[in-house]
Design a protein around this motif. Structure first.
Motif, PDB file in Angstrom:
ATOM      1  N   GLY A  32      43.861   3.628 -59.130  1.00 17.72           N
ATOM      2  CA  GLY A  32      42.998   3.432 -57.968  1.00 17.72           C
ATOM      3  C   GLY A  32      43.736   2.800 -56.803  1.00 17.72           C
ATOM      4  N   LEU A  33      44.639   1.815 -57.084  1.00 18.74           N
ATOM      5  CA  LEU A  33      45.411   1.180 -56.008  1.00 18.74           C
ATOM      6  C   LEU A  33      46.349   2.183 -55.342  1.00 18.74           C
ATOM      7  CD1 LEU A  33      46.178  -1.368 -54.474  1.00 18.74           C
ATOM      8  CD2 LEU A  33      47.813  -1.888 -56.280  1.00 18.74           C
ATOM      9  N   GLN A  34      46.906   3.108 -56.107  1.00 22.84           N
ATOM     10  CA  GLN A  34      47.776   4.129 -55.510  1.00 22.84           C
ATOM     11  C   GLN A  34      47.010   4.981 -54.501  1.00 22.84           C
ATOM     12  OE1 GLN A  34      49.380   6.276 -58.825  1.00 22.84           O
ATOM     13  NE2 GLN A  34      50.779   4.623 -59.443  1.00 22.84           N
ATOM     14  N   ASP A  35      45.767   5.362 -54.836  1.00 24.97           N
ATOM     15  CA  ASP A  35      44.969   6.154 -53.890  1.00 24.97           C
ATOM     16  C   ASP A  35      44.602   5.332 -52.658  1.00 24.97           C
ATOM     17  OD1 ASP A  35      44.555   8.876 -54.703  1.00 24.97           O
ATOM     18  OD2 ASP A  35      43.525   8.118 -56.461  1.00 24.97           O
ATOM     19  N   TYR A  36      44.262   4.063 -52.838  1.00 27.48           N
ATOM     20  CA  TYR A  36      43.925   3.230 -51.680  1.00 27.48           C
ATOM     21  C   TYR A  36      45.142   3.032 -50.774  1.00 27.48           C
ATOM     22  CZ  TYR A  36      39.125   1.905 -52.685  1.00 27.48           C
ATOM     23  OH  TYR A  36      37.764   1.915 -52.845  1.00 27.48           O
ATOM     24  N   GLU A  37      46.323   2.872 -51.352  1.00 26.16           N
ATOM     25  CA  GLU A  37      47.528   2.744 -50.526  1.00 26.16           C
ATOM     26  C   GLU A  37      47.825   4.050 -49.784  1.00 26.16           C
ATOM     27  OE1 GLU A  37      50.467   1.489 -53.288  1.00 26.16           O
ATOM     28  OE2 GLU A  37      49.947  -0.656 -53.124  1.00 26.16           O
ATOM     29  N   ALA A  38      47.565   5.192 -50.426  1.00 21.59           N
ATOM     30  CA  ALA A  38      47.732   6.474 -49.727  1.00 21.59           C
ATOM     31  C   ALA A  38      46.753   6.589 -48.561  1.00 21.59           C
ATOM     32  CB  ALA A  38      47.534   7.632 -50.710  1.00 21.59           C
ATOM     33  N   ALA A  39      45.511   6.080 -48.745  1.00 25.68           N
ATOM     34  CA  ALA A  39      44.537   6.095 -47.644  1.00 25.68           C
ATOM     35  C   ALA A  39      44.991   5.181 -46.505  1.00 25.68           C
ATOM     36  CB  ALA A  39      43.168   5.678 -48.162  1.00 25.68           C
ATOM     37  N   LEU A  40      45.596   4.023 -46.838  1.00 27.64           N
ATOM     38  CA  LEU A  40      46.074   3.115 -45.789  1.00 27.64           C
ATOM     39  C   LEU A  40      47.253   3.704 -45.021  1.00 27.64           C
ATOM     40  CD1 LEU A  40      45.826  -0.376 -47.507  1.00 27.64           C
ATOM     41  CD2 LEU A  40      44.508   0.467 -45.569  1.00 27.64           C
ATOM     42  N   LYS A  41      48.067   4.534 -45.652  1.00 29.13           N
ATOM     43  CA  LYS A  41      49.137   5.206 -44.916  1.00 29.13           C
ATOM     44  C   LYS A  41      48.572   6.157 -43.860  1.00 29.13           C
ATOM     45  CE  LYS A  41      52.609   4.996 -48.599  1.00 29.13           C
ATOM     46  NZ  LYS A  41      53.445   5.805 -49.530  1.00 29.13           N
ATOM     47  N   ILE A  42      47.417   6.743 -44.158  1.00 30.22           N
ATOM     48  CA  ILE A  42      46.792   7.659 -43.185  1.00 30.22           C
ATOM     49  C   ILE A  42      46.127   6.866 -42.061  1.00 30.22           C
ATOM     50  CG2 ILE A  42      45.055   9.466 -42.912  1.00 30.22           C
ATOM     51  CD1 ILE A  42      45.529  10.216 -45.838  1.00 30.22           C
ATOM     52  N   ASP A  43      45.413   5.787 -42.408  1.00 35.33           N
ATOM     53  CA  ASP A  43      44.708   4.969 -41.406  1.00 35.33           C
ATOM     54  C   ASP A  43      45.017   3.499 -41.672  1.00 35.33           C
ATOM     55  OD1 ASP A  43      43.082   3.988 -39.468  1.00 35.33           O
ATOM     56  OD2 ASP A  43      41.181   4.568 -40.408  1.00 35.33           O
TER      57      ASP A  43
ATOM     58  N   ALA B  58      44.802   0.944 -39.817  1.00 32.47           N
ATOM     59  CA  ALA B  58      43.942  -0.026 -39.134  1.00 32.47           C
ATOM     60  C   ALA B  58      42.568  -0.158 -39.767  1.00 32.47           C
ATOM     61  CB  ALA B  58      43.785   0.363 -37.664  1.00 32.47           C
ATOM     62  N   ASN B  59      42.308   0.522 -40.857  1.00 30.14           N
ATOM     63  CA  ASN B  59      40.987   0.481 -41.505  1.00 30.14           C
ATOM     64  C   ASN B  59      40.881  -0.814 -42.313  1.00 30.14           C
ATOM     65  OD1 ASN B  59      38.664   0.955 -43.139  1.00 30.14           O
ATOM     66  ND2 ASN B  59      38.910   3.152 -42.759  1.00 30.14           N
ATOM     67  N   THR B  60      40.110  -1.760 -41.799  1.00 30.88           N
ATOM     68  CA  THR B  60      40.009  -3.081 -42.457  1.00 30.88           C
ATOM     69  C   THR B  60      39.244  -3.009 -43.775  1.00 30.88           C
ATOM     70  OG1 THR B  60      38.038  -3.537 -41.133  1.00 30.88           O
ATOM     71  CG2 THR B  60      40.155  -4.277 -40.257  1.00 30.88           C
ATOM     72  N   VAL B  61      38.259  -2.112 -43.877  1.00 29.24           N
ATOM     73  CA  VAL B  61      37.475  -2.018 -45.117  1.00 29.24           C
ATOM     74  C   VAL B  61      38.365  -1.567 -46.269  1.00 29.24           C
ATOM     75  CG1 VAL B  61      35.525  -0.892 -46.228  1.00 29.24           C
ATOM     76  CG2 VAL B  61      35.368  -1.561 -43.824  1.00 29.24           C
ATOM     77  N   VAL B  62      39.149  -0.506 -46.047  1.00 29.25           N
ATOM     78  CA  VAL B  62      40.047  -0.019 -47.089  1.00 29.25           C
ATOM     79  C   VAL B  62      41.117  -1.072 -47.407  1.00 29.25           C
ATOM     80  CG1 VAL B  62      41.669   1.823 -47.695  1.00 29.25           C
ATOM     81  CG2 VAL B  62      39.619   2.355 -46.383  1.00 29.25           C
ATOM     82  N   LYS B  63      41.584  -1.790 -46.380  1.00 28.73           N
ATOM     83  CA  LYS B  63      42.611  -2.812 -46.592  1.00 28.73           C
ATOM     84  C   LYS B  63      42.074  -3.951 -47.467  1.00 28.73           C
ATOM     85  CE  LYS B  63      45.029  -3.561 -42.995  1.00 28.73           C
ATOM     86  NZ  LYS B  63      45.457  -4.034 -41.652  1.00 28.73           N
ATOM     87  N   ASN B  64      40.829  -4.378 -47.206  1.00 27.15           N
ATOM     88  CA  ASN B  64      40.235  -5.449 -48.012  1.00 27.15           C
ATOM     89  C   ASN B  64      39.999  -5.001 -49.450  1.00 27.15           C
ATOM     90  OD1 ASN B  64      40.198  -7.129 -45.771  1.00 27.15           O
ATOM     91  ND2 ASN B  64      38.120  -6.539 -45.190  1.00 27.15           N
ATOM     92  N   ASP B  65      39.534  -3.757 -49.636  1.00 23.31           N
ATOM     93  CA  ASP B  65      39.321  -3.256 -50.998  1.00 23.31           C
ATOM     94  C   ASP B  65      40.639  -3.149 -51.755  1.00 23.31           C
ATOM     95  OD1 ASP B  65      36.662  -3.101 -50.506  1.00 23.31           O
ATOM     96  OD2 ASP B  65      36.643  -0.971 -50.029  1.00 23.31           O
ATOM     97  N   ALA B  66      41.705  -2.715 -51.090  1.00 21.96           N
ATOM     98  CA  ALA B  66      43.009  -2.634 -51.752  1.00 21.96           C
ATOM     99  C   ALA B  66      43.496  -4.018 -52.171  1.00 21.96           C
ATOM    100  CB  ALA B  66      44.026  -1.972 -50.829  1.00 21.96           C
ATOM    101  N   GLU B  67      43.241  -5.035 -51.328  1.00 20.62           N
ATOM    102  CA  GLU B  67      43.653  -6.391 -51.688  1.00 20.62           C
ATOM    103  C   GLU B  67      42.875  -6.900 -52.903  1.00 20.62           C
ATOM    104  OE1 GLU B  67      46.003  -9.638 -51.490  1.00 20.62           O
ATOM    105  OE2 GLU B  67      46.142  -7.802 -50.289  1.00 20.62           O
ATOM    106  N   LYS B  68      41.590  -6.556 -52.991  1.00 23.89           N
ATOM    107  CA  LYS B  68      40.796  -6.949 -54.155  1.00 23.89           C
ATOM    108  C   LYS B  68      41.335  -6.306 -55.428  1.00 23.89           C
ATOM    109  CE  LYS B  68      36.490  -7.628 -51.578  1.00 23.89           C
ATOM    110  NZ  LYS B  68      35.093  -7.136 -51.374  1.00 23.89           N
TER     111      LYS B  68
END
Length: 423
Positions: free
Chosen positions: A386-397, A399-409
């Motif tokens: 799941g963290l790998q997919d969230y990091e791939a989403a952060l590479k695309i966007d 500046a998305n704070t919601v995805v960034k906070n979920d990845a940190e959790k």
């Protein structure tokens, strides 16, 4: 070779037959039972048993008959087609050829009944789908009519308000014209002015303090009229906008013109990849054969939290056209709501497979696909995937704070799990 049954015991009532057959040397796991109108067969790994009921008497073959296997014995409960008592169970003088004909006839009858049941099930399924679509369309039509009625009522209300405002403006303009006609010339005394006032007009209370001298004393009414007038509309104009030119052109190695053209070509090909020539789509209406219409229908059902109906709409759209990535992406969201996590992962992966090449036009869809697949992995407690997919989403966007906070959790969960395992 089939072996004729010689050892059996049976009892009967006017409506049913209770038959007991021994199963010597036959495994219960491998036993194969077949029952027809005039043919009964029990097949195993080592032997086959068969018997035929009395001549002129047939069984009621509609799936009601039962067979119970246990303790090296099989117990049949067979229902008769006619409520009569049989004289004997087995048919006398049955040779091998006659038994072969009975066997073939029973198998053909069973195949025909199975075919009829399959066709009836398919027809019932199509009718249910048509009914469901009809109900959804009726609900949508009622909602549309309700919205149109609300719009019509608001339009009538606004029209009445405008007409009332126009009437008030006409009355105010009439009073102003009367005041201008009856205004006395400048320089006359106030007594003459009061004598010329019509008796029908309402009298206004005099101001507490009136100017007795000054250059504007004679223009009190004209200034009041100017204040009451509605200002004229503004004259039309134009605004000139100049954009700052870019000094350095985009480098060719940074351009994605080729990828964007390939993406547009794939989108055009996907729109032409229709499968409306299948038999199950013949009874559908024209709008029901449009994947875009079905996608909008699924989106509306998802908004009303009717996730199962939304999945049905997306399924039909995908059967019509399996090359549109947004259909899989939206169906993955429904599966997440329904806790079908493995299906959500499959649909998100399929959407990512179709969202190629990666360009700016499909960046938002690719980010959603990664987030939904990562969410499904995390709910399955596969936090690393799941963290790998969230990091791939952060590479695309990024500046998305919601995805960034979920990845940190998710990172905190993984680190806590690792620390616990070390302890």
């Amino acid at each position: 070779m089939p072996v004729r049954v010689s050892e059996f015991s049976w009892q009967q009532t006017p409506a049913a037959i209770f038959l007991s057959l021994p199963l010597r040397g036959v495994s219960v796991r491998d036993a194969d039972v077949f029952c027809g109108e005039s043919y009964l067969k029990v097949g195993g790994a080592e032997m086959q048993l068969q018997c035929a009921p009395g001549a002129g008497a047939v069984l009621y073959y509609d799936g009601k008959s039962k067979a119970k296997i246990g303790n090296d014995t099989i117990l049949f409960t067979l229902y008769k087609k006619e409520p009569v008592l049989w004289e004997s169970l087995s048919m006398p003088g049955v040779d091998k050829e006659m038994m072969q004909r009975i066997r073939e006839k029973s198998i053909l009858q069973a195949q025909e009944k199975a075919k009829e049941a399959t066709e009836a099930k398919a027809v019932a399924k199509r009718e249910d789908q048509r009914y469901a679509l009809g109900v959804m369309m009726k609900i949508e039509e009622e909602e549309r009519k309700k919205i149109e009625d609300m719009k019509e009522n608001e339009r009538k209300k606004a029209t009445r308000e405008i007409e009332a405002w126009k009437e008030c403006q006409k009355k105010a303009d009439g009073q102003k014209r009367v005041q201008r006609k009856e205004k006395p010339p400048q320089g006359k005394q106030a007594g003459e002015t009061g004598a010329l006032k019509p008796q029908g007009l309402p009298r206004k209370a005099p101001p507490a303090r009136l100017p007795t001298r000054g250059r504007n004393w004679g223009n009190i009414f004209s200034e009041k009229l100017k204040e009451d007038r509605v200002p004229a509309p503004r004259s039309p104009g134009s605004i000139q906008i100049s954009f700052t030119p870019r000094v350095f052109p985009t480098a060719l190695r940074e351009s994605q013109v080729a990828e964007e053209e390939e993406w547009l070509h794939k989108q055009a090909e996907a729109r032409r990849a229709m499968s409306t020539d299948l038999p199950e789509f013949f009874d559908l209406k024209e709008e029901e054969k449009n994947p875009d219409w079905l996608k909008d229908k699924g989106n509306k059902l998802f908004a009303t939290e009717n996730y199962l109906a939304a999945v049905d709409a997306y399924n039909l759209a995908i059967r019509l056209n399996c090359k549109i990535p947004l259909l899989y992406l939206n169906r993955a969201a429904c599966h997440l709501k329904l806790k079908n996590l493995h299906k959500a992962i499959e649909d998100s992966s399929k959407a990512l497979e179709l969202l190629t090449p990666p360009v700016a036009d499909n960046a938002n869809a690719r980010m959603k696909a990664h987030v939904r697949r990562g969410t499904a992995f995390c709910q399955l407690e596969l936090y690393v995937e799941g963290l790998q997919d969230y990091e791939a989403a952060l590479k695309i966007d990024p500046a998305n704070t919601v995805v960034k906070n979920d990845a940190e959790k998710i990172r905190n969960i993984i680190q806590g799990t690792t620390l616990k395992s070390h302890d």
